[in-house]
Design a protein around this motif. Structure first.
Motif, PDB file in Angstrom:
ATOM      1  N   THR A  15       0.827  -1.246   0.089  1.00 56.49           N
ATOM      2  CA  THR A  15       0.041   0.012  -0.141  1.00 56.49           C
ATOM      3  C   THR A  15       0.962   1.419  -0.195  1.00 56.49           C
ATOM      4  N   LYS A  16       1.958   1.007   0.294  1.00 57.84           N
ATOM      5  CA  LYS A  16       2.828   2.457   0.268  1.00 57.84           C
ATOM      6  C   LYS A  16       3.808   2.474  -0.743  1.00 57.84           C
ATOM      7  N   ALA A  17       4.203   1.329  -1.213  1.00 56.64           N
ATOM      8  CA  ALA A  17       5.538   1.162  -2.494  1.00 56.64           C
ATOM      9  C   ALA A  17       5.077   1.031  -3.895  1.00 56.64           C
ATOM     10  N   LYS A  18       5.714   1.207  -4.536  1.00 58.25           N
ATOM     11  CA  LYS A  18       5.579   0.793  -6.015  1.00 58.25           C
ATOM     12  C   LYS A  18       6.138  -0.695  -6.211  1.00 58.25           C
ATOM     13  N   LYS A  19       5.481  -1.228  -7.098  1.00 60.09           N
ATOM     14  CA  LYS A  19       6.117  -2.693  -7.053  1.00 60.09           C
ATOM     15  C   LYS A  19       7.422  -2.682  -7.910  1.00 60.09           C
TER      16      LYS A  19
ATOM     17  N   LYS B 166     -10.657 -12.548  -3.154  1.00 59.20           N
ATOM     18  CA  LYS B 166     -11.868 -12.073  -4.295  1.00 59.20           C
ATOM     19  C   LYS B 166     -12.289 -10.738  -4.252  1.00 59.20           C
ATOM     20  N   LYS B 167     -12.316 -10.395  -2.798  1.00 56.16           N
ATOM     21  CA  LYS B 167     -12.879  -8.933  -2.432  1.00 56.16           C
ATOM     22  C   LYS B 167     -11.844  -7.844  -2.930  1.00 56.16           C
ATOM     23  N   HIS B 168     -10.409  -8.108  -2.414  1.00 56.59           N
ATOM     24  CA  HIS B 168      -9.790  -6.914  -2.498  1.00 56.59           C
ATOM     25  C   HIS B 168      -8.334  -7.092  -3.557  1.00 56.59           C
ATOM     26  N   TYR B 169      -8.142  -8.263  -3.987  1.00 57.50           N
ATOM     27  CA  TYR B 169      -7.194  -8.711  -4.701  1.00 57.50           C
ATOM     28  C   TYR B 169      -7.541  -9.427  -5.729  1.00 57.50           C
ATOM     29  N   PRO B 170      -8.622  -9.157  -6.506  1.00 56.13           N
ATOM     30  CA  PRO B 170      -9.104 -10.289  -7.611  1.00 56.13           C
ATOM     31  C   PRO B 170      -8.041 -10.709  -8.937  1.00 56.13           C
ATOM     32  N   ARG B 171      -7.239  -9.684  -8.984  1.00 56.05           N
ATOM     33  CA  ARG B 171      -6.459  -9.811 -10.119  1.00 56.05           C
ATOM     34  C   ARG B 171      -5.044  -9.879  -9.723  1.00 56.05           C
ATOM     35  N   GLY B 172      -4.720  -9.976  -8.351  1.00 60.60           N
ATOM     36  CA  GLY B 172      -3.468  -9.918  -7.783  1.00 60.60           C
ATOM     37  C   GLY B 172      -2.928  -8.988  -6.955  1.00 60.60           C
ATOM     38  N   LEU B 173      -1.920  -9.081  -6.264  1.00 67.31           N
ATOM     39  CA  LEU B 173      -1.470  -7.927  -5.477  1.00 67.31           C
ATOM     40  C   LEU B 173      -1.361  -6.833  -5.817  1.00 67.31           C
ATOM     41  N   VAL B 174      -2.034  -5.670  -5.294  1.00 67.83           N
ATOM     42  CA  VAL B 174      -2.098  -4.394  -5.880  1.00 67.83           C
ATOM     43  C   VAL B 174      -0.959  -3.510  -5.072  1.00 67.83           C
ATOM     44  N   TRP B 175       0.057  -2.980  -5.913  1.00 64.72           N
ATOM     45  CA  TRP B 175       0.921  -1.964  -5.395  1.00 64.72           C
ATOM     46  C   TRP B 175       0.531  -0.677  -5.517  1.00 64.72           C
ATOM     47  N   ASN B 176       0.907   0.426  -4.930  1.00 70.84           N
ATOM     48  CA  ASN B 176       0.958   1.711  -5.068  1.00 70.84           C
ATOM     49  C   ASN B 176       1.757   2.330  -5.991  1.00 70.84           C
ATOM     50  N   ASN B 177       1.483   1.893  -7.360  1.00 70.62           N
ATOM     51  CA  ASN B 177       2.597   2.443  -8.429  1.00 70.62           C
ATOM     52  C   ASN B 177       2.457   4.065  -8.866  1.00 70.62           C
ATOM     53  N   LYS B 178       1.232   4.583  -8.193  1.00 67.95           N
ATOM     54  CA  LYS B 178       0.883   6.193  -8.777  1.00 67.95           C
ATOM     55  C   LYS B 178       1.839   6.970  -7.994  1.00 67.95           C
TER      56      LYS B 178
ATOM     57  N   GLY C 194       3.529   5.909  -4.959  1.00 67.44           N
ATOM     58  CA  GLY C 194       4.019   4.980  -3.843  1.00 67.44           C
ATOM     59  C   GLY C 194       5.709   5.611  -3.488  1.00 67.44           C
ATOM     60  N   VAL C 195       6.284   5.187  -2.623  1.00 64.95           N
ATOM     61  CA  VAL C 195       7.838   5.281  -2.397  1.00 64.95           C
ATOM     62  C   VAL C 195       8.214   4.171  -3.014  1.00 64.95           C
TER      63      VAL C 195
ATOM     64  N   ALA D 176      10.027   0.390  -2.631  1.00 67.83           N
ATOM     65  CA  ALA D 176       9.972  -0.584  -1.757  1.00 67.83           C
ATOM     66  C   ALA D 176      10.835  -0.837  -0.508  1.00 67.83           C
ATOM     67  N   GLY D 177      12.061  -0.391  -0.748  1.00 68.48           N
ATOM     68  CA  GLY D 177      13.114  -0.517   0.323  1.00 68.48           C
ATOM     69  C   GLY D 177      12.837   0.658   1.272  1.00 68.48           C
ATOM     70  N   GLU D 178      12.432   1.503   0.944  1.00 69.95           N
ATOM     71  CA  GLU D 178      12.071   2.568   1.761  1.00 69.95           C
ATOM     72  C   GLU D 178      10.947   2.236   2.749  1.00 69.95           C
ATOM     73  N   ALA D 179       9.682   1.790   2.041  1.00 67.00           N
ATOM     74  CA  ALA D 179       8.725   1.175   2.652  1.00 67.00           C
ATOM     75  C   ALA D 179       9.039   0.082   3.582  1.00 67.00           C
ATOM     76  N   MET D 180      10.006  -0.707   3.405  1.00 64.70           N
ATOM     77  CA  MET D 180      10.383  -1.824   4.339  1.00 64.70           C
ATOM     78  C   MET D 180      11.143  -1.303   5.604  1.00 64.70           C
ATOM     79  N   GLN D 181      11.965  -0.174   5.264  1.00 61.46           N
ATOM     80  CA  GLN D 181      12.585   0.463   6.600  1.00 61.46           C
ATOM     81  C   GLN D 181      11.552   1.411   7.341  1.00 61.46           C
ATOM     82  N   GLN D 182      10.510   1.735   6.831  1.00 60.38           N
ATOM     83  CA  GLN D 182       9.463   2.366   7.886  1.00 60.38           C
ATOM     84  C   GLN D 182       8.903   1.315   8.701  1.00 60.38           C
ATOM     85  N   MET D 183       8.544  -0.146   7.941  1.00 59.25           N
ATOM     86  CA  MET D 183       7.903  -1.040   8.666  1.00 59.25           C
ATOM     87  C   MET D 183       8.927  -1.263   9.844  1.00 59.25           C
ATOM     88  N   GLN D 184      10.027  -1.621   9.348  1.00 61.08           N
ATOM     89  CA  GLN D 184      11.094  -1.788  10.693  1.00 61.08           C
ATOM     90  C   GLN D 184      11.156  -1.109  11.856  1.00 61.08           C
TER      91      GLN D 184
END
Length: 516
Positions: A96-100, A205-217, A219-220, A222-230
């Motif tokens: 939800t935070k990062a680009k794929k 089926k409800k949230h990801y019917p076509r696969g995991l959705v990333w914040n490509n628009k 988003g930051v 992905a490495g930075e998002a991982m650091q935020q989680m840590q």
């Protein structure tokens, strides 16, 4: 539904951040959805993550509670299941935070590492307890946990979860059958496990019917998002991009961060001990003696010089003193470095399908969900190697030399005749139909196989090792029926249980037959 924050979810048995232990260990606790004070500044989670938290706090928690009642390895395995769901929750937040990132990049594999590790622990517990009377329980969970790999599946991840659940039901239904009229607790445990993945199918089926959705628009990285989680896990205060509007006094310092059991700090370096050689000061003191350093050395006599006495060079190496600290016999072997666990098949980078004739070997690999059968026109000097194919049908026409299959799920093989044997390794839900002759079938670590023999292949020898649920379908001609009679094949299950006893000093093994 109460608004949750990134640090507010609690997992049973203290396996997630913010969870608490009951002290007795028999009941899993789910903490209140209210976040600790130091985490109130975190942004509100998306609805998709909140509903995933609800799945963990209801279905998964119920399963863990029942597992704790059964105890032993079942309870231990359920703890790894909870950690796997917690690892997937982190991935959902990062998405939800990062680009794929590129699926072949090290960063993408780093994001999946924790989930992959916990899924591997679930399977390791099963493999380490094959002799356990609860092996079917462990096998059901080991098969079902693979459904968490849906985050790598496109375009219909919910279908993948449903298929994995079907594989887990192969073992779960055995538990239901065994404990149907015995202990209700075991049947409740199976239904609770099934419900987790039924709810997961609905969720995907409800949230990801076509696969995991990333914040490509917007988003930051992905490495930075991982650091935020840590930083959130360690309890550190996130960096604020805006200043307080008021000019009031500064707030009090935040409480100390919560302990992080996922990434413990490295141990301090060992202190030097004078008894094991002294410190560096003593070494330099010896070097500063100059020529006096060698004053304690003994002079070598001529009779001891190998270049003066050729007979000494004919002897073996210098003998080893038993009291020497450098003696090989007195030292223990260095422990071998732990081998890197292989990635689960569904976590590996997908390679393009390949069908190629290399010399006299057909190589078939990486086919997935092929709609049409793969046709192979083989000759008597050609062998066929099949690897990493899923939900695929292979048709071999002509008489080939040998066929080898490994790591292929739900593979169907239709063949004419063979000179040697069909070898199948680690290929669950395997199906084989022979139209001509087949001397030998060898199955190793196969969970579920159906073999259809032709009237010409009634002398086929079948060898099994570490296999379950193997059924041999014999044509009506084996029972003396005339060719052309409309009789059905007879299904003959192969034995799975062996009883061994000692008779007159020798071990005698017999097949266990169940009446009824």
């Amino acid at each position: 539904m109460a608004q949750a924050t990134e640090g507010s979810i609690s997992l049973p048995n203290g396996t997630g951040p913010g969870s608490t232990s009951s002290g007795g260990g028999s009941q899993a606790n789910v903490a209140s959805s209210q976040a600790p004070p130091q985490r109130e500044l975190h942004e509100t989670l998306p609805v998709s993550v909140e509903e995933f938290d609800e799945l963990i706090n209801t279905e998964v928690t119920k399963f863990v509670n029942l597992s704790d009642e059964l105890g032993g390895v079942v309870s231990e395995q359920s703890s790894a299941v909870v950690r796997a769901f917690g690892a997937q929750r982190k991935i959902l937040i990062v998405a939800t935070k990062a680009k794929k990132p590129d699926v072949q990049s090290p960063l993408y594999m780093e994001i999946l590492t924790e989930l992959q590790t916990e899924m591997g622990f679930v399977g390791d517990i099963r493999e380490a307890n094959r002799a356990s009377p609860l092996f079917n329980h462990l096998s059901a969970v080991s098969e079902g946990i693979q459904a968490l790999a849906w985050i790598t599946i496109e375009p219909k991840p919910s279908d993948y979860v449903g298929e994995v659940l079907g594989g887990a039901q192969l073992f779960g239904n055995r538990v239901l059958k065994e404990y149907k009229d015995k202990e209700k607790k075991h049947t409740e445990w199976v239904h609770a496990f099934y419900q987790i993945f039924k709810s997961l199918v609905t969720y995907v089926k409800k949230h990801y019917p076509r696969g995991l959705v990333w914040n490509n628009k917007d988003g930051v990285d992905a490495g930075e998002a991982m650091q935020q989680m840590q930083r959130v896990q360690s309890g550190a205060k996130p960096t604020s991009t805006t200043s307080d509007a008021g000019g009031g006094p500064a707030p009090p310092p935040p409480p100390p961060p919560l302990p992080n059991f996922d990434n413990p700090p490295p141990p301090p370096p060992p202190k030097s001990q004078s008894g094991s050689g002294g410190d560096m000061d003593a070494v330099f003191a010896q070097l500063n003696k100059g020529e006096g350093v060698t004053s304690g050395l003994r002079k070598v006599e001529r009779s001891e010089m190998t270049h003066k006495n050729p007979t000494l060079r004919t002897n073996s190496a210098v003998p080893t003193r038993s009291d020497s600290q450098t003696s090989i016999s007195s030292r223990g072997k260095s422990p071998a470095p732990p081998g890197k666990k292989p990635k689960p098949e569904n976590m590996r980078t997908k390679k393009p399908p390949r069908k190629e004739l290399d010399g006299n070997k057909w190589i078939i690999e990486n086919f997935d969900s092929e709609t049409n059968p793969i046709q192979i026109n083989a000759s008597i000097n050609q062998s066929i190697l099949v690897s990493r194919c899923t939900r695929t049908t292979i048709q071999v026409t002509g008489k080939a030399n040998a066929i080898s299959i490994d790591n292929s799920t739900r593979l169907s093989l239709l063949m004419d005749s063979l000179v040697s044997s069909v070898d199948v390794i680690k290929s669950p839900a395997f199906a084989l139909q022979v139209l001509g002759t087949l001397p030998t079938v060898m199955l190793d670590q196969v969970d579920g196989a159906t073999l259809y023999l032709s009237p010409q292949s009634l002398e086929t020898e079948v060898f099994t090792s570490k296999c379950t649920n193997i059924n041999l379908n014999v044509p009506p001609e084996a029972r003396g029926a005339e060719a052309g009679d409309e009789a059905d094949y007879e299904e003959c299950p192969l034995p799975e249980q062996i009883k061994s006893v000692i008779k007159r000093g020798k071990v005698v093994s017999e097949i266990v037959e169940h009446a009824g």
